[in-house]
Design an enzyme around this catalytic site. Structure first.
Site, PDB file in Angstrom:
ATOM      1  N   CYS A 187       0.861  -1.163   0.000  1.00  0.00           N
ATOM      2  CA  CYS A 187       0.000   0.000   0.000  1.00  0.00           C
ATOM      3  C   CYS A 187       0.903   1.220   0.000  1.00  0.00           C
ATOM      4  O   CYS A 187       2.110   1.099   0.217  1.00  0.00           O
ATOM      5  CB  CYS A 187      -0.870   0.019   1.245  1.00  0.00           C
TER       6      CYS A 187
ATOM      7  N   ARG B 269       1.461   1.462  -5.952  1.00  0.00           N
ATOM      8  CA  ARG B 269       1.644   0.493  -4.869  1.00  0.00           C
ATOM      9  C   ARG B 269       0.345  -0.218  -4.499  1.00  0.00           C
ATOM     10  O   ARG B 269       0.332  -1.144  -3.686  1.00  0.00           O
ATOM     11  CB  ARG B 269       2.191   1.199  -3.620  1.00  0.00           C
TER      12      ARG B 269
ATOM     13  N   TRP C 164      -3.861  -1.793  -1.442  1.00  0.00           N
ATOM     14  CA  TRP C 164      -3.882  -3.040  -2.221  1.00  0.00           C
ATOM     15  C   TRP C 164      -4.371  -4.091  -1.243  1.00  0.00           C
ATOM     16  O   TRP C 164      -3.651  -4.481  -0.317  1.00  0.00           O
ATOM     17  CB  TRP C 164      -2.480  -3.370  -2.729  1.00  0.00           C
TER      18      TRP C 164
ATOM     19  N   ASN D  87       0.824   0.174   6.054  1.00  0.00           N
ATOM     20  CA  ASN D  87       1.277  -0.622   4.913  1.00  0.00           C
ATOM     21  C   ASN D  87       1.996  -1.837   5.485  1.00  0.00           C
ATOM     22  O   ASN D  87       2.951  -1.684   6.235  1.00  0.00           O
ATOM     23  CB  ASN D  87       2.244   0.209   4.057  1.00  0.00           C
ATOM     24  N   GLY D  88       1.502  -3.026   5.136  1.00  0.00           N
ATOM     25  CA  GLY D  88       2.115  -4.253   5.660  1.00  0.00           C
ATOM     26  C   GLY D  88       1.045  -5.242   6.049  1.00  0.00           C
ATOM     27  O   GLY D  88      -0.118  -5.108   5.633  1.00  0.00           O
TER      28      GLY D  88
ATOM     29  N   GLU E 179      11.324 -12.685 -20.197  1.00  0.00           N
ATOM     30  CA  GLU E 179      10.997 -11.306 -19.814  1.00  0.00           C
ATOM     31  C   GLU E 179       9.927 -10.722 -20.752  1.00  0.00           C
ATOM     32  O   GLU E 179       9.004 -10.041 -20.310  1.00  0.00           O
ATOM     33  CB  GLU E 179      12.278 -10.452 -19.788  1.00  0.00           C
TER      34      GLU E 179
ATOM     35  N   LYS F 173       6.189  -9.384 -19.572  1.00  0.00           N
ATOM     36  CA  LYS F 173       5.696  -8.025 -19.884  1.00  0.00           C
ATOM     37  C   LYS F 173       4.316  -8.116 -20.529  1.00  0.00           C
ATOM     38  O   LYS F 173       3.404  -7.392 -20.182  1.00  0.00           O
ATOM     39  CB  LYS F 173       6.618  -7.299 -20.861  1.00  0.00           C
TER      40      LYS F 173
ATOM     41  N   GLU G  33       1.517  -9.191 -17.985  1.00  0.00           N
ATOM     42  CA  GLU G  33       1.107  -8.284 -16.927  1.00  0.00           C
ATOM     43  C   GLU G  33       0.357  -7.051 -17.419  1.00  0.00           C
ATOM     44  O   GLU G  33      -0.538  -6.579 -16.732  1.00  0.00           O
ATOM     45  CB  GLU G  33       2.247  -7.928 -15.965  1.00  0.00           C
TER      46      GLU G  33
ATOM     47  N   HIS H 220       8.986 -31.173 -26.858  1.00  0.00           N
ATOM     48  CA  HIS H 220       8.791 -32.156 -25.788  1.00  0.00           C
ATOM     49  C   HIS H 220       7.433 -31.982 -25.119  1.00  0.00           C
ATOM     50  O   HIS H 220       7.247 -32.406 -23.978  1.00  0.00           O
ATOM     51  CB  HIS H 220       9.930 -32.050 -24.766  1.00  0.00           C
TER      52      HIS H 220
ATOM     53  N   LYS I 261       3.320  -2.372  -7.595  1.00  0.00           N
ATOM     54  CA  LYS I 261       4.710  -2.220  -8.004  1.00  0.00           C
ATOM     55  C   LYS I 261       5.665  -2.975  -7.090  1.00  0.00           C
ATOM     56  O   LYS I 261       6.528  -3.699  -7.550  1.00  0.00           O
ATOM     57  CB  LYS I 261       5.072  -0.726  -8.019  1.00  0.00           C
TER      58      LYS I 261
HETATM   59  C1  AGP Z   1       8.015  -6.442 -13.385  1.00  0.00           C
HETATM   60  O1  AGP Z   1       7.446  -6.005 -14.552  1.00  0.00           O
HETATM   61  C2  AGP Z   1       7.095  -6.897 -12.382  1.00  0.00           C
HETATM   62  N1  AGP Z   1       6.108  -5.948 -12.067  1.00  0.00           N
HETATM   63  C3  AGP Z   1       7.643  -7.689 -11.199  1.00  0.00           C
HETATM   64  O2  AGP Z   1       7.930  -8.939 -11.709  1.00  0.00           O
HETATM   65  C4  AGP Z   1       8.877  -7.158 -10.432  1.00  0.00           C
HETATM   66  O3  AGP Z   1      10.004  -7.207 -11.234  1.00  0.00           O
HETATM   67  C5  AGP Z   1       9.062  -8.019  -9.167  1.00  0.00           C
HETATM   68  O4  AGP Z   1       7.941  -7.877  -8.357  1.00  0.00           O
HETATM   69  C6  AGP Z   1      10.312  -7.674  -8.392  1.00  0.00           C
HETATM   70  O5  AGP Z   1      10.288  -6.374  -7.906  1.00  0.00           O
HETATM   71  P1  AGP Z   1      11.590  -5.712  -7.306  1.00  0.00           P
HETATM   72  O6  AGP Z   1      12.598  -5.627  -8.405  1.00  0.00           O
HETATM   73  O7  AGP Z   1      11.170  -4.383  -6.802  1.00  0.00           O
HETATM   74  O8  AGP Z   1      12.075  -6.627  -6.203  1.00  0.00           O
END
Ligand code: AGP
Length: 613
Positions: A2, A27, A74, A100-101, A488, A492, A495, A511, A608
């Site tokens: 959050c 967040r 969140w 937050n937590g 990667e 992308k 998400e 396979h 994030k």
């Molecule tokens: C990346 O596009 C993602 N949103 C996610 O995988 C991110 O890289 C992951 O949560 C790790 O975050 P950090 O680098 O802040 O530890």
């Protein structure tokens, strides 16, 4: 997961709080709220939905107070609703909290408080906190000199879990108390006013002077001064840090979305990350990294541990450390590593990569390695973040604030930094041919110009996005280092476009997964390693034969074959080619998401930084 903001000073608090929340929405964005003290009463305005809903709530513009706390959520405990939104108050409306937590023992605490006559309105874990503060204020701390702080500290003693907390009380309208454990919190200092935030960019337009609160440290914040206390409530002085980021770094700067802006910032982010660490004339140099050749010679294994995109950067790192340093390197997902009793000892170097430096699993995995006697090195983009405080060594990417949930410039900067680190180790160990290193250095230095070239030619990828955005599934294929890019690229796409996609090592497809290839399915192939061109092409021919439509990202001479679309990228050393190959794939995901009309920067269900398990 959050975001929290706070303000105390001589200006109207509510616009500052709302502005801060809008920066922190990455967040969490399922509900938002603020609380201010208006003439000795705490007024709370909150609701489910985004910050812009909160801004239009009745009466919010009429709030005059110059002290307040705010939250964007969140959801973890309890669905997004008005009742579950923060801030939360105790039953008597005396103490008000944003959090937050996660409070792990909240059920137990709730039962205790219910037995003492307290009622609960929400399903959240947080609501126990203001009630516990109230309980201690009128019981344990009755005769304490610093009664408010005593009550907060006593409540904290009861909590198990993680928290960054802001607390106000109408009995003390001149102060905000904050405390943190395993969740981020910074305090921005200005002339006769102070700001609080989960991260620096959200309040960067007000000040560049920050206190980075430590775990179990308390701050009592007034408009003209701040008192810091350790966990035993002994007062101490704290060093202030000047943060050099410019305020515009946290703005969209004319771009439609943060993600697009951050994609275009990659040349500069990489230049900053290279900094003075790497040059053709001298050996690599990390100013504050006191790692010696003698120590490196004792290492028999490197572990790279991270989550999501940062883990993908680690996969590229594995190839770099093994090829240049000849040290066996394993990469692990932090949430797996921490529970599988990995074999680590004082001969293991554990490297943790985290853009935010606040990812709960990564931090826990780091603590585990320390307990087992390994040395730890953190790679982060956020100065003073939790991971950097725990690790034995820290090196920073200098990508500037990354706001979009989908990581772009942090990823490419991480790969660049790991490449420089691997060269630094190789030079200390003398483990790699000098000419190979020299060529690799030149290739790294040329990366920003090559990325600029790619970013100046996006029409083809834009057009391709228009033709595929309605697809339900896609495949990403690559061999060797290109498999890292495939993973990667696939992450992308998932998400931000919500299209299901799979990344496979091209040779593995036959396979099993090839059964999924049917007429018209989109397969994206990455080919950047000259040693693997023929093999990669054969694998792609296998899917074309079964009806797949292809997009190839390559810097190799692949001839005039039956691929539907080819994007040529600049050539570079295969070890760092993921930095160039990912650019068109970042753009592809972005434009697909735009074509679908989605919220690129704040995709559904995500946040994030994942500060909870
Ligand atoms: C990346 O596009 C993602 N949103 C996610 O995988 C991110 O890289 C992951 O949560 C790790 O975050 P950090 O680098 O802040 O530890």
């Amino acid at each position: 997961m959050c975001g929290i903001v706070g303000y105390i000073g001589n200006k109207k608090a509510s616009p500052i709080l709302l502005n801060g929340l809008s920066y922190l929405e990455y967040r969490g964005y399922d509900s938002a709220g603020i609380a201010v003290i208006e003439v000795n009463d705490i007024v709370v305005k909150k609701d489910k939905g985004r910050v812009k809903n909160l801004s239009s709530l009745n009466g919010i513009n009429e709030l005059k107070s110059s002290i307040g706390i705010a939250h964007t959520r969140w959801a973890t405990h309890g669905k997004p609703s008005m009742e579950n939104s923060h801030p939360h108050m105790d039953n008597s409306s005396t103490f008000c909290v944003v959090h937050n937590g996660i409070i792990e023992n909240y059920n137990e605490l709730k039962e205790f408080l219910i037995s003492k006559g307290y009622n609960f309105i929400s399903q959240t874990d947080t609501e126990v906190i203001p009630n516990l503060i109230h309980y201690h204020y009128y019981n344990k701390c009755k005769s304490s000199e610093n009664r408010f702080l005593c009550a907060v500290k006593s409540a904290i003693n009861d909590l198990v879990g993680s928290y960054a907390l802001e607390i106000i009380s109408n009995l003390y309208p001149d102060r905000i108390i904050v405390v943190r454990k395993d969740s981020p919190l910074v305090i921005g200092k200005s002339e006769n006013e102070n700001y609080i935030s989960s991260d620096i960019p959200a309040i960067l337009s007000y000040t560049k002077n920050f206190y980075l609160l430590d775990d179990n440290e308390f701050a009592v914040i007034y408009n003209d001064h701040i008192d810091f206390f350790d966990e035993n409530l002994c007062m101490h002085n704290k060093e202030i840090k000047n943060i050099e980021w410019s305020a515009s770094a946290a703005d969209k700067n004319g771009f439609e979305d943060y993600m697009l802006k951050e994609i275009y910032e990659q040349p500069q982010a990489i230049r900053e990350t290279i900094g003075t660490k790497l040059s053709n004339e001298t050996s690599c140099l990390f100013d504050d990294l006191k790692i010696s050749a003698d120590y490196l010679k004792t290492i028999n294994k490197i572990y790279i541990v991270a989550c999501g995109t940062a883990m993908h950067a680690g996969l590229v790192g594995k190839t770099l450390f093994e090829k240049l340093c000849k040290i066996q390197t394993e990469v692990d997902i932090a949430s797996e590593f921490r529970y599988r009793n990995p074999i680590i000892d004082d001969k293991t170097l554990c490297i943790y990569i985290s853009q935010s430096g606040e990812t709960a699993d990564t931090i826990a995995a780091l603590k585990l390695a320390k307990l087992n006697g390994a040395r730890t090195l953190a790679i982060s983009n956020v100065i003073g973040s939790s991971i950097t405080r725990e690790a034995d060594y820290t090196i920073y990417t200098h990508a500037g604030p990354e706001i979009a949930v989908a990581s772009t410039k942090a990823y490419t900067s991480q790969v660049v930094l790991i490449a420089i680190l691997a060269i630094f180790f190789a030079e200390l160990l003398g483990s790699c041919d000098k000419n190979i290193i020299s060529e690799l250095k030149s290739d790294i230095i040329e990366l920003p110009i090559k990325i600029e070239e790619l970013l100046n030619n996006v029409d083809k990828i834009k057009e391709f996005a228009k033709t595929v955005y309605t697809q339900k599934d896609m495949f990403f294929l690559g061999r060797g280092i290109d498999y890292c890019t495939a993973m990667e690229g696939s992450l992308k796409l998932k998400e931000i476009s919500y299209i299901h996609s799979e990344a496979y090592a091209s040779g593995e497809l036959k396979h099993g997964p090839i059964a999924l290839i049917e007429n018209g399915i989109i397969v994206i192939g990455i080919i950047t390693d000259s040693n693997l061109v023929e093999k990669s092409i054969s694998n792609l021919q296998e899917v074309i034969t079964r009806g797949a439509k292809t997009l190839i990202i390559t810097n190799q001479n692949i001839g005039n074959l039956n691929f539907d679309n080819v994007i040529n990228i600049p050539s570079t050393n295969a070890l760092i080619s993921p930095i160039l190959a990912i650019i068109p794939l970042q753009l592809l995901s972005y434009y697909i998401s735009k074509n679908k009309g989605l919220d690129v920067d704040k995709p559904r269900n995500l946040a994030k930084s994942v500060t909870v398990e």
